[in-house]
Design a protein around this motif. Sequence first.
Motif, PDB file in Angstrom:
ATOM      1  N   SER A 397       0.777  -1.176  -0.172  1.00  0.00           N
ATOM      2  CA  SER A 397       0.003  -0.010  -0.041  1.00  0.00           C
ATOM      3  C   SER A 397       0.868   1.365  -0.082  1.00  0.00           C
ATOM      4  N   PRO A 398       0.913   1.893  -1.220  1.00  0.00           N
ATOM      5  CA  PRO A 398       1.733   3.063  -1.273  1.00  0.00           C
ATOM      6  C   PRO A 398       0.753   4.279  -1.002  1.00  0.00           C
ATOM      7  N   SER A 399       1.412   5.711  -0.787  1.00  0.00           N
ATOM      8  CA  SER A 399       0.617   6.623  -0.775  1.00  0.00           C
ATOM      9  C   SER A 399       1.639   7.888  -0.931  1.00  0.00           C
ATOM     10  N   LEU A 400       0.959   8.974  -1.491  1.00  0.00           N
ATOM     11  CA  LEU A 400       1.622  10.123  -1.881  1.00  0.00           C
ATOM     12  C   LEU A 400       0.647  11.391  -1.502  1.00  0.00           C
ATOM     13  N   GLY A 401       0.996  12.242  -0.610  1.00  0.00           N
ATOM     14  CA  GLY A 401       0.276  13.393  -0.241  1.00  0.00           C
ATOM     15  C   GLY A 401       1.009  14.794  -0.188  1.00  0.00           C
ATOM     16  N   ALA A 402       0.485  15.718  -0.211  1.00  0.00           N
ATOM     17  CA  ALA A 402       0.915  17.092  -0.368  1.00  0.00           C
ATOM     18  C   ALA A 402       0.208  17.955   0.341  1.00  0.00           C
ATOM     19  N   THR A 403       0.601  19.060   1.084  1.00  0.00           N
ATOM     20  CA  THR A 403      -0.264  20.145   1.380  1.00  0.00           C
ATOM     21  C   THR A 403       0.577  21.251   1.027  1.00  0.00           C
ATOM     22  N   CYS A 404       0.020  22.522   0.741  1.00  0.00           N
ATOM     23  CA  CYS A 404       0.758  23.779  -0.030  1.00  0.00           C
ATOM     24  C   CYS A 404       0.024  24.970   0.725  1.00  0.00           C
ATOM     25  N   GLN A 405       0.642  25.788   1.077  1.00  0.00           N
ATOM     26  CA  GLN A 405       0.144  26.962   1.801  1.00  0.00           C
ATOM     27  C   GLN A 405       0.233  28.184   0.476  1.00  0.00           C
ATOM     28  N   LEU A 406      -1.085  28.329  -0.150  1.00  0.00           N
ATOM     29  CA  LEU A 406      -1.122  29.032  -1.389  1.00  0.00           C
ATOM     30  C   LEU A 406      -1.278  30.457  -0.860  1.00  0.00           C
ATOM     31  N   THR A 407      -1.641  31.005   0.019  1.00  0.00           N
ATOM     32  CA  THR A 407      -1.715  32.378   0.755  1.00  0.00           C
ATOM     33  C   THR A 407      -1.432  32.185   2.222  1.00  0.00           C
ATOM     34  N   PRO A 408      -1.322  33.092   3.096  1.00  0.00           N
ATOM     35  CA  PRO A 408      -1.188  33.001   4.568  1.00  0.00           C
ATOM     36  C   PRO A 408      -2.767  32.585   5.028  1.00  0.00           C
ATOM     37  N   ALA A 409      -3.813  32.671   4.191  1.00  0.00           N
ATOM     38  CA  ALA A 409      -4.886  32.292   4.787  1.00  0.00           C
ATOM     39  C   ALA A 409      -5.766  31.220   4.001  1.00  0.00           C
ATOM     40  N   THR A 410      -4.722  30.532   3.294  1.00  0.00           N
ATOM     41  CA  THR A 410      -5.291  29.205   2.225  1.00  0.00           C
ATOM     42  C   THR A 410      -4.331  28.192   2.280  1.00  0.00           C
ATOM     43  N   LEU A 411      -4.969  26.955   2.408  1.00  0.00           N
ATOM     44  CA  LEU A 411      -4.301  25.716   2.417  1.00  0.00           C
ATOM     45  C   LEU A 411      -4.791  24.630   1.427  1.00  0.00           C
ATOM     46  N   LEU A 412      -3.927  24.005   0.938  1.00  0.00           N
ATOM     47  CA  LEU A 412      -4.357  23.272  -0.286  1.00  0.00           C
ATOM     48  C   LEU A 412      -3.878  21.650   0.013  1.00  0.00           C
ATOM     49  N   ARG A 413      -4.940  20.730  -0.050  1.00  0.00           N
ATOM     50  CA  ARG A 413      -4.407  19.552   0.081  1.00  0.00           C
ATOM     51  C   ARG A 413      -4.514  18.452  -1.123  1.00  0.00           C
ATOM     52  N   ALA A 414      -3.761  17.537  -1.174  1.00  0.00           N
ATOM     53  CA  ALA A 414      -3.964  16.514  -2.389  1.00  0.00           C
ATOM     54  C   ALA A 414      -3.345  15.046  -1.845  1.00  0.00           C
ATOM     55  N   LEU A 415      -4.052  14.054  -2.429  1.00  0.00           N
ATOM     56  CA  LEU A 415      -3.634  12.872  -1.777  1.00  0.00           C
ATOM     57  C   LEU A 415      -3.925  11.870  -2.769  1.00  0.00           C
ATOM     58  N   VAL A 416      -3.102  10.622  -3.162  1.00  0.00           N
ATOM     59  CA  VAL A 416      -3.330   9.573  -3.798  1.00  0.00           C
ATOM     60  C   VAL A 416      -2.880   8.315  -3.162  1.00  0.00           C
ATOM     61  N   ALA A 417      -3.589   7.479  -2.735  1.00  0.00           N
ATOM     62  CA  ALA A 417      -3.362   6.410  -1.729  1.00  0.00           C
ATOM     63  C   ALA A 417      -4.289   5.290  -2.187  1.00  0.00           C
ATOM     64  N   HIS A 418      -3.393   3.933  -1.884  1.00  0.00           N
ATOM     65  CA  HIS A 418      -4.037   2.797  -2.112  1.00  0.00           C
ATOM     66  C   HIS A 418      -4.485   2.146  -0.750  1.00  0.00           C
ATOM     67  N   GLY A 419      -5.871   1.572  -0.807  1.00  0.00           N
ATOM     68  CA  GLY A 419      -6.545   1.110   0.294  1.00  0.00           C
ATOM     69  C   GLY A 419      -7.051  -0.359   0.286  1.00  0.00           C
ATOM     70  N   PHE A 420      -7.375  -0.816   1.136  1.00  0.00           N
ATOM     71  CA  PHE A 420      -7.854  -2.212   1.052  1.00  0.00           C
ATOM     72  C   PHE A 420      -8.597  -2.654   2.304  1.00  0.00           C
TER      73      PHE A 420
END
Length: 629
Positions: A397-420
């Motif tokens: 089960s691999p996964s790869l996630g990221a968070t990015c602070q676009l502005t001081p008041a805005t946060l972006l998340r992304a994730l691809v993950a295997h589950g079972f």
Amino acid sequence: MPPVLSRSLAAFLLATGLLAEPLTAVASEAPELDLYFRPDQLVEVATRAPKPLNRVAENVSVVTAAEIEAMGARTVLEALRFVTGAFVSDNGEMVNQGVPFFQGADYEPIAILVDGMRWNEWLASFPETITIPIHLVDRIEVIRGPAASAWGSGLGGVVNIITKGTGSSATPAATARLRLGEQGIQEHDGELAGMVAAAGYYLYAGRLESDGLRWDRFSEKNRVFAKLRLPASEAVSLTMSVGSLEHQGRNYNWVPFDLDADLQAGVRDTFFREDLQVRLGRELTASLGLRVRRHETLSTGGAMSDGSISSVDSQKGDDRTTIGQLVWSPTGHTLVLGAEHGRAQVDEELSPALVQPARRFDEAWAVYANDTMVLRNLSLIPGLRYDHFSLSNPILSPSLGATCQLTPATLLRALVAHGFRRPPINYKTADPVTGGNPALLPETTWSYQAGLETWIIPHLRAKTSLFQHDSRQAWERDPTAPYILVNAGAITRRGVELELETEAWRGLSLAANYAFVREHSRDINPDPSIYDDDSYTANLIGRYDAAPWQVRLAGHFTWWGVRAADDTWNGSFDDVLWDLAVTYTLFASPETTLSLFGAGRNLFGGSEFSDEWSRNPGRSLEAGLTWRF
């Protein structure tokens, strides 16, 4: 994609490591985010090591002890009901053996953890929470979607229940509660926390009982729990907890159409948990954990009140899990390496006597690794786990996630993950009553999620999340043998979650959330009317928090989908259920606090249930007293 991703994780980790910056470097640049991501709010559920919420790629919600107390929740399921995207099959009875569903997944692939101890019973992997005392909870961390690279089997989500910590003062701190309500509801419990020399302790004991709000569903719960923390030195500490949690009830989580029917059941969980933590250096910590648990159920019933058809079902499950983990936190990283091994023995006895007792075994081991790397405004979180099972195929089960602070008041998340979800003992091995399918394979999924959270609108937090889960080898009931599961085909679940929450103004605040799920299962369901089955849930919560008052009015609505709305089940989906909880502090000082509590459940007597067997109660009232000293 899966082979490429799994082979690239190690190389990706090495390639980016030299670019990492301190994990705390960005926090001071985003004071606006502190309104939601409090600097002291750490979660463990995503990577099995504490880290700030704004470094978590998974879709996580946290329910704190303060929120649980404000809503007057009596059970873990009641505390989960208002989490965004949670579909909770709970009819409002304290006897209920309900379950949570997240983002359209079935209830069985939800992993329930108590302080990191897997709580799902090994026989059928049922996500049981009925024995867990709600006042024992410090916080509940919820992941919606798979987290297999950290926790293994848990395709639909993870619920990590963190119990309260030990005391930090030689002067004990105590809490005593009393709650009374209609139909014989009585709850009395107490807590005590403090220190003796350098050892910290926490003790809990309580009893809850009810005659049943519908159809004489009586319920009795007796619970004791103790936690002890022993610091051997500045670098070494040992934490142990032990408990016995018992529930008994009539008609359990369902009521047959024949109201003369009687089903009485009991559940008892006894457990021991130990964690030895050693700080090997400023940046390296090692831990060794042991979890031992016995889960016992006993149910007796007769199809008619004269007992002409009776049955007894007794199950005892003993499991032991050992966990070893290293956490390395150099500049810009939080690297977690771990391994765990678990073994279970389940004894089952059914009557009539023609069914012979059965003893079955299961064993599993796993290794896992994940890292949280900070690259200026970007956090990258790769993860990988390998699970090996005695009754099923191994899973990577691999996964790869990221968070990015676009502005001081805005946060972006992304994730691809295997589950079972792995086949539990009951589904995989031959059973004299329910059968079993030795050929059943794990159901697997690839999950894709993206989310945006922002305070860009003054005094308003907004969060939106998009998700898609592509399941393969999905489990379905065999139409010729309904107790047997088979790998039937592919299911795609996609949807959106929306959350809005205002900043408090003169003690007043408002929160709302909505989740929509579309399940596409053409490969499995031949009926075109349910190729695409939609379900959705919404909550509206108003709060007033200004001493000495604390008021919470909450409305909840769920549409369970076309299949659940089948007329043959006589379900009802027409009403919003409203609950009111009010707390008034009579007296408060640094040494003691005395508060009165009152609650009205289902204020307008609405009906919201998926089938005739789980009708929800009408309006009911409760009152209570809490004394902290």
